[in-house]
Design a protein around this motif. Structure first.
Motif, mmCIF file in Angstrom:
data_model
loop_
_atom_site.group_PDB
_atom_site.id
_atom_site.type_symbol
_atom_site.label_atom_id
_atom_site.label_comp_id
_atom_site.label_asym_id
_atom_site.label_seq_id
_atom_site.Cartn_x
_atom_site.Cartn_y
_atom_site.Cartn_z
ATOM 1 N N GLU A 160 0.806 -1.016 0.232
ATOM 2 C CA GLU A 160 0.020 -0.475 -0.087
ATOM 3 C C GLU A 160 1.010 1.103 0.047
ATOM 4 O OE1 GLU A 160 -3.097 -0.236 2.777
ATOM 5 O OE2 GLU A 160 -3.608 1.606 2.830
ATOM 6 N N VAL A 161 1.019 2.418 -0.845
ATOM 7 C CA VAL A 161 1.519 3.391 -0.805
ATOM 8 C C VAL A 161 0.226 4.433 -0.862
ATOM 9 C CG1 VAL A 161 2.895 5.283 -2.111
ATOM 10 C CG2 VAL A 161 3.004 2.559 -2.438
ATOM 11 N N GLU A 162 0.454 5.268 -0.010
ATOM 12 C CA GLU A 162 0.071 6.150 0.382
ATOM 13 C C GLU A 162 -0.149 7.660 -0.583
ATOM 14 O OE1 GLU A 162 0.761 9.595 3.988
ATOM 15 O OE2 GLU A 162 -0.171 7.671 4.906
ATOM 16 N N GLY A 163 -1.564 8.040 -0.898
ATOM 17 C CA GLY A 163 -2.038 8.196 -2.323
ATOM 18 C C GLY A 163 -1.844 7.773 -3.082
ATOM 19 N N SER A 164 -1.494 6.470 -3.706
ATOM 20 C CA SER A 164 -2.079 5.803 -4.440
ATOM 21 C C SER A 164 -4.002 4.250 -3.959
ATOM 22 C CB SER A 164 -1.346 4.800 -4.982
ATOM 23 O OG SER A 164 -1.950 3.849 -5.331
ATOM 24 N N PRO A 165 -4.301 4.866 -4.870
ATOM 25 C CA PRO A 165 -6.305 4.391 -4.469
ATOM 26 C C PRO A 165 -5.546 3.038 -4.793
ATOM 27 C CG PRO A 165 -6.181 5.183 -6.946
ATOM 28 C CD PRO A 165 -4.815 5.830 -6.204
ATOM 29 N N LYS A 166 -5.564 2.160 -5.834
ATOM 30 C CA LYS A 166 -5.027 0.197 -5.522
ATOM 31 C C LYS A 166 -3.625 0.190 -4.146
ATOM 32 C CE LYS A 166 -6.087 -0.325 -9.962
ATOM 33 N NZ LYS A 166 -6.410 -1.115 -10.985
ATOM 34 N N LEU A 167 -3.347 -0.713 -4.374
ATOM 35 C CA LEU A 167 -2.221 -1.265 -3.942
ATOM 36 C C LEU A 167 -1.574 -1.536 -5.288
ATOM 37 C CD1 LEU A 167 -3.762 -4.934 -1.558
ATOM 38 C CD2 LEU A 167 -2.760 -2.199 -1.016
ATOM 39 N N VAL A 168 -0.075 -1.550 -5.075
ATOM 40 C CA VAL A 168 0.857 -1.200 -6.315
ATOM 41 C C VAL A 168 2.258 -2.477 -5.575
ATOM 42 C CG1 VAL A 168 0.591 1.931 -6.565
ATOM 43 C CG2 VAL A 168 2.550 0.554 -5.090
ATOM 44 N N ILE A 169 2.694 -2.553 -7.087
ATOM 45 C CA ILE A 169 3.061 -3.805 -7.095
ATOM 46 C C ILE A 169 4.583 -3.204 -6.757
ATOM 47 C CG2 ILE A 169 2.624 -5.818 -8.390
ATOM 48 C CD1 ILE A 169 3.786 -5.032 -10.873
ATOM 49 N N ALA A 170 5.378 -3.646 -5.891
ATOM 50 C CA ALA A 170 6.782 -3.217 -5.093
ATOM 51 C C ALA A 170 7.719 -2.773 -5.672
ATOM 52 C CB ALA A 170 7.089 -3.310 -4.097
ATOM 53 N N CYS A 171 7.895 -4.200 -6.854
ATOM 54 C CA CYS A 171 8.760 -4.443 -8.109
ATOM 55 C C CYS A 171 8.800 -3.995 -8.972
ATOM 56 C CB CYS A 171 8.592 -5.411 -8.844
ATOM 57 S SG CYS A 171 7.164 -6.212 -9.711
ATOM 58 N N ASN A 172 7.565 -2.390 -9.880
ATOM 59 C CA ASN A 172 8.195 -1.565 -10.881
ATOM 60 C C ASN A 172 7.179 -0.938 -10.404
ATOM 61 O OD1 ASN A 172 8.182 -1.122 -13.021
ATOM 62 N ND2 ASN A 172 5.955 -2.097 -13.924
ATOM 63 N N THR A 173 7.385 -0.172 -8.899
ATOM 64 C CA THR A 173 6.862 1.299 -8.565
ATOM 65 C C THR A 173 8.568 1.712 -8.008
ATOM 66 O OG1 THR A 173 5.229 0.347 -7.931
ATOM 67 C CG2 THR A 173 5.798 2.429 -6.578
ATOM 68 N N PRO A 174 8.582 2.645 -8.911
ATOM 69 C CA PRO A 174 10.122 3.748 -8.274
ATOM 70 C C PRO A 174 9.825 4.187 -7.244
ATOM 71 C CG PRO A 174 9.046 4.644 -10.635
ATOM 72 C CD PRO A 174 7.850 3.647 -9.987
ATOM 73 N N VAL A 175 10.851 4.649 -6.218
ATOM 74 C CA VAL A 175 11.326 5.110 -4.652
ATOM 75 C C VAL A 175 10.813 6.151 -5.602
ATOM 76 C CG1 VAL A 175 12.655 5.633 -3.025
ATOM 77 C CG2 VAL A 175 12.262 3.131 -3.991
ATOM 78 N N ARG A 176 9.966 7.038 -4.054
ATOM 79 C CA ARG A 176 10.292 8.556 -4.477
ATOM 80 C C ARG A 176 10.907 9.285 -3.254
ATOM 81 N NH1 ARG A 176 5.046 7.462 -5.739
ATOM 82 N NH2 ARG A 176 4.014 8.589 -3.536
ATOM 83 N N GLU A 177 11.324 10.296 -2.743
ATOM 84 C CA GLU A 177 11.433 11.111 -1.740
ATOM 85 C C GLU A 177 10.012 11.294 -1.031
ATOM 86 O OE1 GLU A 177 14.785 11.648 -0.433
ATOM 87 O OE2 GLU A 177 13.248 12.403 1.595
ATOM 88 N N GLY A 178 10.023 10.719 0.253
ATOM 89 C CA GLY A 178 8.638 11.330 0.376
ATOM 90 C C GLY A 178 7.365 9.611 0.944
ATOM 91 N N MET A 179 7.887 8.891 0.496
ATOM 92 C CA MET A 179 6.903 7.536 0.150
ATOM 93 C C MET A 179 6.365 7.322 1.092
ATOM 94 S SD MET A 179 7.846 5.054 -2.429
ATOM 95 C CE MET A 179 6.435 4.579 -4.567
#
Lengths: 570, 187, 525
Positions: C51-70
């Motif tokens: 679960e990533v805050e700000g994203s309505p759906k769950l995301v797959i961690a392998c294809n989600t780039p890291v961002r500052e403050g995530m």
């Protein structure tokens, strides 16, 4: 449940600067202290009126290989007055594994410390007789240390080699420096290790003045089979069959104690029906144990007929156990989170039938013995020991109750469903062998009463906890369901994994307090599995009980102590 | 709490002179009890319903309950083959390491079978953990108990010795195992 | 570096990666099937959902780039539930094969089902029927029913070996993994697909139905088959090697190894191995005690040296020895002032990836330690020529590489012509019958020490198998010979010898067993 917070705050108040840390995990109060202050704190624990820890249950050690300091001494105390428990821990480094001996405060620490020395190489400062207790003098290393490989073989060295067993030279009291024909020399007699009048392999080295025992040295360790090492190298569930072999005459009780200790580690409780089944199995075991003790005592005092009656009765009790779990002696009945099987069909009727006959046979055996002058002469007034002295030795169970001390864990700290049952705890008045015999007889009848109540009260429902992380799935589901098959594989290959932590749990076994001290590091294997067995502590005062008495008094005293080799030597 | 303490009743002391009389009486009582046992057994013998506790093994054998754990054996199916697929769980679960399995491949539908399946009966402690671990109900505790052998080597039972027809087990051990299938915890 | 918050804990991770590797790096375990550190991202298994805050759906961690403050949650009820759902779907058609599947015990499907799944199934057999036990290549078999379509193997064949044998055919619930027609999975690295397969779909024929993995004991080591020095784990049980598996070392072999190296282990536990020293009596070799054998060698060396001619002694060391053993051999050569010293090595072909031409693990180490002809000494071919022409009194041959390097007639003639031939090898054949003293050698799996690979990286090997009691290791043999020839502390203790070696050779300076650790260290210049 005793109030651990209050207990711990009292201890912190009494000896603040010696205490490093206190904690309360799963109801076990623990105090970690500085090792150099042990003796001082122990004295406070024993003598303070509010603490009054008069019973030193256990001394052991845990080897935290790779940590500094490496060895942790663990002491378990119990207060017969306040009915509270305490675990005391102190760490000593590998470079100087030395700590004060508690023998000056509790005479029973003697063997316990010898065992810890034998197994871990901890030296106890001020111990009167620090030598190996289980292993032979030539044994190299300390087997329970984690860096001692389980597979390691060492040659058994026979007599004539460098350090064969040498009992301590007798201290001859002045009264026994007899003059006369035989001169002043005492006669040394070896009783055992395989003596026909001792059921159990033990050697008692006696120094006799005529028939009078001047000095006795009890040597155990003939049945030492490395229980703790075996348990530490297998999964939690693999240790259950090994607990059978602790007290092989009441195996189910040993199973129950172990599994409940593991469950305490997990923090789970077995469903009500499972608890009833455990009590039923355990009490039938207790009946079998007492029957053996009674029968063997009769036999060794030359009364063969009552022995046969008692053994026939024990066969009937074993038939019940056989119907319950498929084996008479090595039951392997209880499981972590339940029992291996529910009560078989028609068990209540079978119990009723067998109990009736057991009671008849016990009455017959009793009728032949209690009025018999030979039996009475050898039991009455023999080997009396004061309750205070027994407690100092760490004695529990029927032996202590015969001296009039009301300590039965089923009553003192009711576990399972014992608080819902109605039974009597027999106490003795004089504390001689006859009282010990009568206490066992009464307990046996009370156990029958307990089982009958259980069979009446037992509720329907499951016997196992409904937790796939603990109990194997039912076979029917394994065959054709994927997740259950995986669960079966994982539970067998990795075992259930309790959270890291440590617990001590004790039950009232047939001979006294049977406690298990488990340390979990979060893996499927116990990091430390210690059994505090009653026979070990109960056998220790034998030497003192018979000192100054006649040679023939050893036999009834030893019988009433009911040393079980598997439990004493582990 | 419904427990209470009771003090055991000690029989009266055997002091002289009543002690002498009571001793004599005790001897008579002992003889009375023993003879009662004798007559009971004798009548049982006469009536053809023996009450003697001893069993004349091997001519007589005890009827064992379904829960009885004898030696572990391998289930032999109707086609003569073992049910075991050499998954190795029993070998791993065994606390005494008495089981040795070497798996191999076959052309059957179930592709794996134990090429070697040995149990060292002198090490086995009949604990039944292998039976519990088995995911195929292929190793079970039979009602057989006779494992005597003339040599240490003889106590190692091989696959051929361990196979027991399914039919025999259906009447002995299986009823007990299957009882857990329908236990309340199952569904 | 960027800061992200995971499960309420703030951690600092590299900024240019995807979330999953960053979490793994930070020690947070997120279950995953299709992602592999050395392969491209596929995103097909859906197991690594977070679960990533700000994203309505769950995301797959392998294809989600890291961002500052995530702000990431890996343990929220939604995530746990999603994993349960994925597990249930993966298992709904999985055959109930655990008892006959070689992967059981190291299977990610088992691990994740036990740790993240429901543990109790809602479905029963029957399952989908597909092809089982399909022979897809000389070393591999495929069980299509077990495949969960993570496509790790497909990407491996596409990206690493670039041979493209495997593909997923059909679509949707009819998808099935298979090899392309007439394209068997036969590349030199095919067995790696079994390692990366998270389930038991791809299995090696070599390990098929051999042993349950939970019995295996694992000892870190280095592959002995060529000079690349791939890091491996020796997996052994009952004093026998059951398989070799690659061990990750990004500086050497990533997570791969070649099939040849993986299958080259049976010699180590071969029952035909030479285990006792032998002495020639007449035309027969007879077993003898260690002291006799060592004495005989020393005597021969001493006599030859006494005749004032170290030229009449030749030493052929083995490139299969560890640095420590070679160091002692170097000492022997120094003490006797030998000139004819060489290390024969079989040179084959390399492929520019992992397979290197020198077919011995420690060829570079031997060169580094100065085991080469000196003061005008001869190389291998020259030494054999000297031998053939009767110019040698003693020939000390370690290993049997000369038999693979030269024509049979060449080396046989040479050995026949020398009065004392000392052979130290694993097997009696092929050199043994020409030996006057035959010394058993230990395989790499039976000893501890270090190898230096082609790129001059020093890496440790550890003892996995126990040699028979009483058998001396090669180092101990050299140490005994040395002790008889010259005063000194010649005990063979690998760590101590390595310390001596490091003190003597500048390239090794500063190294120690502890510093080498699991991944080795590069040699200095």
């Amino acid at each position: 449940m005793p109030n651990n917070d209050r207990l711990l705050s009292i201890i912190r108040g009494r000896c603040a600067e010696a205490v490093i840390r206190t904690d309360d995990y799963r109801g076990d109060a623990t105090v970690v202290i500085r090792p150099e202050r042990l003796l001082e704190i122990a004295r406070v624990l024993r003598d303070d009126r509010e603490l009054a820890f008069d019973l030193l249950l256990d001394v052991t050690c845990v080897d935290y290989l790779g940590q500094q300091p490496r060895f942790e001494l663990v002491y378990h105390f119990y207060s017969t007055r306040h009915r509270h428990r305490l675990r005391l821990k102190a760490r000593v480094p590998e470079s100087d594994p030395t700590i004060d001996s508690l023998v000056p405060l509790w005479v029973g620490a003697n063997w316990l410390e010898r065992e810890t020395y034998d197994m871990y190489g901890i030296c106890f400062r001020g111990h009167p007789d620090l030598r190996r207790i289980y292993l032979y003098e030539e044994f190299e290393g300390h087997p329970l240390r984690k860096d001692y490989p389980k597979e390691k073989r060492q040659p058994l060295i026979g007599p004539g080699s460098k350090g064969t067993y040498k009992p301590r030279p007798p201290e001859i009291p002045h009264a026994h420096r007899v003059e006369g024909m035989l001169g002043a020399e005492l006669m040394r007699v070896q009783l055992g290790p395989s003596h026909p009048a001792t059921h159990g392999t033990v050697r008692i080295v006696l120094d006799l003045d005529g028939e009078t025992i001047v000095n006795a040295d009890v040597e155990i360790g003939y049945l030492h089979r490395g229980f703790e090492k075996e348990c530490e190298s297998g999964f939690y569930y693999q240790a259950i069959p090994y607990t059978d072999r602790l007290n092989y005459s009441s195996a189910i009780l040993c199973n129950v104690g172990y599994c409940m200790a593991v469950e305490k580690l997990f923090g789970v409780e077995v469903p009500l029906r499972g608890q009833f089944v455990r009590v039923i199995g355990g009490e039938i075991s207790r009946i079998a144990d007492h029957l053996l003790c009674i029968g063997a005592t009769a036999l060794e005092l030359n009364a063969f007929t009552p022995f046969l009656y008692a053994l026939e009765a024990r066969e009937l009790a074993w038939d019940l156990i056989n119907a319950l779990c498929g084996a008479r002696v090595t039951s392997n009945f209880v499981r972590i989170g339940g029992v291996s099987a529910d009560l078989p069909e028609g068990f209540a009727e079978l119990c009723q039938q067998n109990f009736k006959r057991i009671l008849e046979l016990v009455a017959d055996a009793e009728g032949m013995l209690l009025e018999n002058p030979v039996f009475r002469a050898r039991m009455e007034g023999v080997s009396i020991m004061s309750p205070e002295r027994l407690i100092a030795y760490g004695v529990t169970g029927p032996l202590l109750r015969a001296a009039g001390v009301d300590l039965d864990l089923r009553r003192a700290e009711p576990y399972l469903i014992y608080d819902q049952l109605d039974f009597d705890v027999p106490l003795g008045s004089q504390g001689d062998n006859l009282d010990r015999f009568l206490v066992r007889l009464t307990e046996l009848r009370q156990s029958i009463r307990i089982v009958e109540q259980c069979l009446r009260l037992i509720p329907p429902g499951p016997v196992d906890v409904d937790d796939p992380a603990l109990r194997l799935p039912p076979k029917g589901r394994v065959f054709n369901r994927m997740e259950d098959m995986i669960n079966q594989f994982k539970l067998v290959t990795e075992g259930p994994k309790p959270p890291p932590g440590e617990v001590y749990f004790a039950i009232e076994s047939a001979n006294g307090e049977l406690g298990y001290y488990l340390v979990s590091d979060g893996t499927g294997k116990p990091y430390k599995c210690r059994a505090r067995t009653p026979s070990f502590s109960n056998t220790q005062p034998l030497a003192e009980m018979v000192r100054g008495r006649l040679l023939a008094d050893i036999v009834p005293t030893f019988d009433m102590i009911n040393m079980i080799g598997g439990e004493c030597d582990r | 709490m419904a427990t209470r303490t009771v003090t055991v009743q000690r029989p009266a002391p055997m002091d002289a002179p009543q002690g002498v009389v009571r001793s004599g009486a005790a001897v008579l009582k002992g003889m009375w009890i023993a003879s009662r046992h004798f007559w009971r057994n004798f009548w049982g013998f006469v009536r053809g319903k023996p009450t003697v506790f001893t069993v004349q093994y091997p001519e007589e054998r005890l009827q064992q309950p379904p829960a009885f754990r004898g030696m572990p054996v391998l289930v032999q199916m109707e086609n003569g083959k073992e049910r075991c697929v050499a998954c190795g769980l029993c070998e791993w679960a065994c606390p005494t390491d008495c089981i040795t399995i070497y798996p191999a491949e076959t052309d059957d539908e179930i592709e794996r079978y134990p090429r070697v399946f040995d149990i060292d009966m002198s090490r086995c402690m009949f604990c039944g953990l292998c039976e519990e671990a088995c995911p195929e109900e292929a190793i079970v505790m039979s009602h057989r108990v006779e494992i005597a052998a003339f040599s240490r080597r003889g106590t190692v039972w091989h696959k051929e010795d361990l196979l027991v027809p399914l039919r025999e087990l259906e009447t002995t051990r299986f009823p007990h195992i299957r009882r857990t299938y329908e236990s309340p915890a199952a569904e | 570096m960027v800061k992200i918050t995971v499960d309420g804990r703030e951690i600092e991770v590299a900024g240019d990666t995807m979330l999953l590797p960053a979490l793994i790096e930070a020690g947070i375990h997120v279950p995953h099937y299709c992602w592999h550190p050395k392969l491209s991202i596929d995103g097909s298994c859906r197991m690594c959902q977070v679960e990533v805050e700000g994203s309505p759906k769950l995301v797959i961690a392998c294809n989600t780039p890291v961002r500052e403050g995530m702000v990431v949650r890996t343990d929220s009820p939604r995530v746990i539930n999603a994993r349960r759902g994925v597990m249930e779907l993966l298992l709904v058609n999985h055959p109930i094969d655990c008892p006959i599947c070689d992967k059981a015990g190291e299977c990610l499907l088992q691990d994740y089902s036990y740790n993240f799944g429901t543990r109790q199934s809602r479905t029963e057999e029957p399952r989908r029927k597909l092809e089982k036990r399909k022979d897809i290549g000389p070393r591999m078999i495929l069980d299509q029913e077990r495949c969960i379509l993570c496509r790790r193997c497909v990407r491996f064949c596409r990206e690493i070996t670039k041979t493209n044998e495997l593909a997923v055919f059909n679509m949707g619930d009819r998808s099935v993994l298979d090899v392309l027609p007439d394209t068997p999975l036969a590349n030199d690295y095919s067995m790696n697909t079994a390692d990366i397969c998270p389930v038991g779909a791809l299995e090696t024929k070599d390990f098929h139905h051999k042993l349950r993995v939970w019995f295996l004991k694992k000892t870190p080591s280095v592959c002995p088959s060529c000079s690349n020095g791939c890091n491996i784990t020796i997996q052994h049980y009952r004093n026998q090697i059951w398989r070799l598996m690659p061990r990750r070392n990004d500086a050497v072999n990533d997570t791969w190894m070649c099939d040849h190296g993986r299958l080259n282990y049976a010699f180590a536990h071969d029952t035909e191995r030479l285990r006792l020293p032998m002495l020639r009596r007449g035309d027969k070799l007879e077993p003898c005690g260690w002291d006799d054998a060592v004495n005989r060698v020393t005597e021969a060396l001493r006599n030859a040296a006494k005749r004032g001619a170290p030229e009449r002694i030749a030493l052929l060391a083995s490139a299969h020895f560890t640095n420590e053993e070679l160091y002692l051999l170097g000492q022997l050569a120094r003490v006797l002032e030998l000139r004819h010293v060489d290390v024969p090595v079989v040179v084959g072909t390399g492929d520019g990836f992992l397979i290197q031409p020198e077919k011995a693990a420690n060829f570079t180490g031997a060169r580094e330690l100065g085991l080469a002809p000196r003061n005008g000494g001869r190389d291998v071919a020259g030494i054999l020529e000297l031998a053939r022409t009767g110019q040698l009194d003693v020939l000390y041959v370690c290993g049997a590489d000369i038999a693979r390097l030269f024509e049979t007639s060449v080396w046989q003639e040479a050995l026949r012509a020398v009065p004392t031939v000392v052979v130290q090898d694993l097997f009696t054949e092929p050199l043994g019958r020409f030996a006057h003293v035959l010394l058993p050698s230990l395989s790499w799996a039976e000893k501890s020490g270090t190898f230096t690979n082609r790129k001059r990286r020093v890496q440790q090997i550890h003892r996995a198998l126990d040699p028979p009691e009483g058998q001396l290791s090669d180092g101990e043999i050299f140490a005994r010979i040395l002790a008889q020839l010259v005063e000194g502390d010649w005990r063979f203790e690998p760590a101590a010898v390595f310390a001596k070696l490091c003190a003597e050779f500048p390239a090794f300076s500063g190294l120690s067993f502890t510093r080498l650790g699991l991944h080795g260290e590069q040699l200095g210049v």
